[in-house]
Design a protein around this motif. Sequence first.
Motif, PDB file in Angstrom:
ATOM      1  N   SER A 294       7.469   6.797 -56.102  1.00  0.00           N
ATOM      2  CA  SER A 294       6.475   6.312 -55.140  1.00  0.00           C
ATOM      3  C   SER A 294       6.602   4.798 -55.026  1.00  0.00           C
ATOM      4  CB  SER A 294       5.066   6.688 -55.600  1.00  0.00           C
ATOM      5  OG  SER A 294       4.856   8.077 -55.503  1.00  0.00           O
TER       6      SER A 294
ATOM      7  N   ASN B 244       7.321   4.010 -48.027  1.00  0.00           N
ATOM      8  CA  ASN B 244       7.887   5.337 -48.251  1.00  0.00           C
ATOM      9  C   ASN B 244       7.950   5.677 -49.730  1.00  0.00           C
ATOM     10  OD1 ASN B 244      10.463   4.375 -49.428  1.00  0.00           O
ATOM     11  ND2 ASN B 244      10.842   3.597 -47.353  1.00  0.00           N
TER      12      ASN B 244
ATOM     13  N   CYS C 129       5.163   6.998 -46.213  1.00  0.00           N
ATOM     14  CA  CYS C 129       3.797   6.940 -46.735  1.00  0.00           C
ATOM     15  C   CYS C 129       3.507   5.494 -47.101  1.00  0.00           C
ATOM     16  CB  CYS C 129       3.617   7.842 -47.951  1.00  0.00           C
ATOM     17  SG  CYS C 129       1.930   7.832 -48.611  1.00  0.00           S
TER      18      CYS C 129
ATOM     19  N   ASN D 102       2.350   3.784 -51.035  1.00  0.00           N
ATOM     20  CA  ASN D 102       2.422   5.008 -51.842  1.00  0.00           C
ATOM     21  C   ASN D 102       2.329   4.654 -53.327  1.00  0.00           C
ATOM     22  OD1 ASN D 102       4.987   7.475 -52.601  1.00  0.00           O
ATOM     23  ND2 ASN D 102       2.775   7.673 -52.680  1.00  0.00           N
TER      24      ASN D 102
ATOM     25  N   ASN E 234       2.584  10.481 -56.744  1.00  0.00           N
ATOM     26  CA  ASN E 234       3.048  11.712 -56.116  1.00  0.00           C
ATOM     27  C   ASN E 234       2.929  12.871 -57.088  1.00  0.00           C
ATOM     28  OD1 ASN E 234       5.876  12.444 -57.356  1.00  0.00           O
ATOM     29  ND2 ASN E 234       6.002  10.221 -56.958  1.00  0.00           N
TER      30      ASN E 234
ATOM     31  N   GLN F  93      -2.750   7.235 -46.945  1.00  0.00           N
ATOM     32  CA  GLN F  93      -3.119   8.595 -46.584  1.00  0.00           C
ATOM     33  C   GLN F  93      -2.605   9.555 -47.650  1.00  0.00           C
ATOM     34  OE1 GLN F  93      -1.056   8.465 -42.702  1.00  0.00           O
ATOM     35  NE2 GLN F  93      -3.027   9.028 -41.783  1.00  0.00           N
TER      36      GLN F  93
ATOM     37  N   ILE G 268      -0.434  12.821 -47.852  1.00  0.00           N
ATOM     38  CA  ILE G 268       0.538  13.521 -47.007  1.00  0.00           C
ATOM     39  C   ILE G 268       1.246  14.576 -47.851  1.00  0.00           C
ATOM     40  CG2 ILE G 268       2.509  13.292 -45.462  1.00  0.00           C
ATOM     41  CD1 ILE G 268       1.839  10.334 -45.164  1.00  0.00           C
TER      42      ILE G 268
ATOM     43  N   ASN H 157       5.469  18.002 -42.393  1.00  0.00           N
ATOM     44  CA  ASN H 157       4.402  17.467 -43.237  1.00  0.00           C
ATOM     45  C   ASN H 157       3.039  17.649 -42.602  1.00  0.00           C
ATOM     46  OD1 ASN H 157       3.436  14.735 -41.891  1.00  0.00           O
ATOM     47  ND2 ASN H 157       5.674  14.742 -41.725  1.00  0.00           N
TER      48      ASN H 157
ATOM     49  N   VAL I 137      -0.987  15.797 -42.878  1.00  0.00           N
ATOM     50  CA  VAL I 137      -1.838  14.732 -43.398  1.00  0.00           C
ATOM     51  C   VAL I 137      -3.206  15.330 -43.706  1.00  0.00           C
ATOM     52  CG1 VAL I 137      -2.950  12.524 -42.902  1.00  0.00           C
ATOM     53  CG2 VAL I 137      -0.612  12.951 -42.110  1.00  0.00           C
TER      54      VAL I 137
END
Length: 699
Positions: free
Chosen positions: A179, A185, A201, A204, A207, A226, A228, A238, A240
Amino acid sequence: MKVFSILIPGLILIAVPPLAAANWWVETTQEDFVDGSYNSTLYAADTGVAEDGAVQMIHWRDIDKDGNLDLVISNNRSRDTLDPGPAYHAYHYDTRTFVDSLFSYNGSGNLIVDYDNDDNLDVVLSAYDDALGATNINSRVYYGPGFDSASAKTFLTNQAMAVSAADLDKDGDLDLVFSNYAGGNASIYYQGTAAPQNLACANNCGNAIADLDKDGNPDIVLAGLQAIIYYGPDFTSNDVIAGIDSLTDVTAADFNGNDTLDLVFSAWGDFAYIVFGPDYTTVLELSTTESRGVSVADLNRDDELDIVFSNLAPPGMVYYGPDYGTTRILMTHSAMGNVIGDFDGNRTLDICFCNWAEDDTFDTYSYIYLGPDFILYDSVLTHGAHISTTTDAGNPYDRSGTEIYVSSIFDAEDSVEWDSVLYTTVIPFGSGFILEVQTGNVPDPDTTWSEWLQVADVDTLPDSLASRYIRYRATFSTDFLQAPRLEEVAISYPSEGDVAPENIISPLPEDVTRCDTRILIVQVRNLGNAAETFPVHCLLDSLGTNRFDSTLMAVDVAPGDSAILIFGGMYCCPGETLWVITEFAGDTFPGNDTLFAHLGPVAIQERTQRYELEFEVSPASQGFSVDYTLPANERITLAVYDVTGRTVKVLDEGMQKAGRHSLAWDGRDSKGQLVSAGIYFVRLETQTITLSRKIVVVD
């Protein structure tokens, strides 16, 4: 240094009597296992050995295999000199005692897994930035057991905050998901692929990997601005999750017991969130204060999952299931993560809060609250602890140490009486394994299928399970110190239409001491399931010339019965070879169709497939190589013995597929010690034959 030479190239052990023919369903390779059904916390591993795979757990945490749970804490503070370790290091603790440190720029997270499938745990460290503030820096994998920095593998990340692992592409190797707080991303690094696959993302921070939609493929949940969900296997689709934002961590579990995975998020602000599956639209808010990490386990052993939040604004909080209305407050100092485990070895779970706030000496102490009441705590020296192990261990549904693997379904193409069940496992102390089988006569399991039946290795299945279809279920259990693995399952069932030569009654091969005419009498047996009439062909070979060639019919031989055929006079001499072959077109097991005998005072008699089973031993630079070719799938044992018959080392054992196999022996015994000079035997035992080679080891 040992030198190896072949003393006698010929075969020196006579064959065993014929076994009843059988067909086998064998699962032993990664390709065999990967089509089963299992959680993303299990995987079908590629061990790196040809035709060798295993089903094994991803998460276990006894790094040095001393029987104690290990703890790794990533640090996010820099100093020129630190006690117990230098700047930019993650700290490794064992029984709450400092062991060593591993380099990582401003560590933000870590993961303990066997990344390279060598049965030694490795440590993955995600890195946030360096001393100059650069964010595109390397995260690392340190390979156990040595953790040498020179051999560490690096991954380019961008303010990495967390890391998780699973076999995302099901190729038998673990893949990593980092992450990235910067860059917008997360990065998937597939093992063996240099460039990452990026998943969008913003900010991020964390995860989680789990099969949320139950399609058999791991999915990835990202926690950032967010929430996701990226769906496997290609992660191009994907969703959300609406109504939640500014998220810092995530983990999956079944909080309401409906056999569907839910998600729990820590978040900046005044609330954390439980989002319930399968549609992920129902949200339960839990009061926190700028929570920075979340872990899940059954802390009080009431069979309900509890949730631990690390809050940047103290204190830390425990929410108890099932309704999450009861909380427990535990003092922390700007905790930036937590990890749950039995760190004091008393069989109850403890909580380690990784404290980030420091005093004027840059020292910080992370707190380990000791279960089951979490009144007493211990402290371990860290420096801006910024997350411990970032993935919850255990079954993603109940976070227990029990995992289940269900095989694919095997079709015997007709109803059969299943016979033997053989399996090979590795079960370390503190772990367990159970194998069960289930059978039915329709391709999709339903209420007409049998109940699951637990079996032990080498058990024979009852006739009541006779059916066309079969599958097995493996249950793994662990205390998270080490983990069991399944390496092979083989289930046999009778083959139909099988006949074989059994014995040369006359002449006895060792009685042929001179050239003479002798009466040839042979015995054959029907190993199939129905009465058969079949030809029996006898050949006498003398230096490539057939001196005798005759065929008789064995007529209406009942299943399990034998027949004796008298061929009459045969002129034979010492040194010639007599072949007896059952030439039955419907034979489903040709591996036992041929019997041959070398005539003479030192007679050798063997059964082989159509004249020869290949078995070769050749000198090599560091010992010698062993090559053998099987005509059919068979269970084998290949081992080295000394002149007293003692087993020196087992080189290979278990069910092997038809075809050529090669391996080497370096002259060491089962304890890794070089053997002394002398005579040894390499012996190959199959279901139908035992062959040996004699070798000499010279100092």
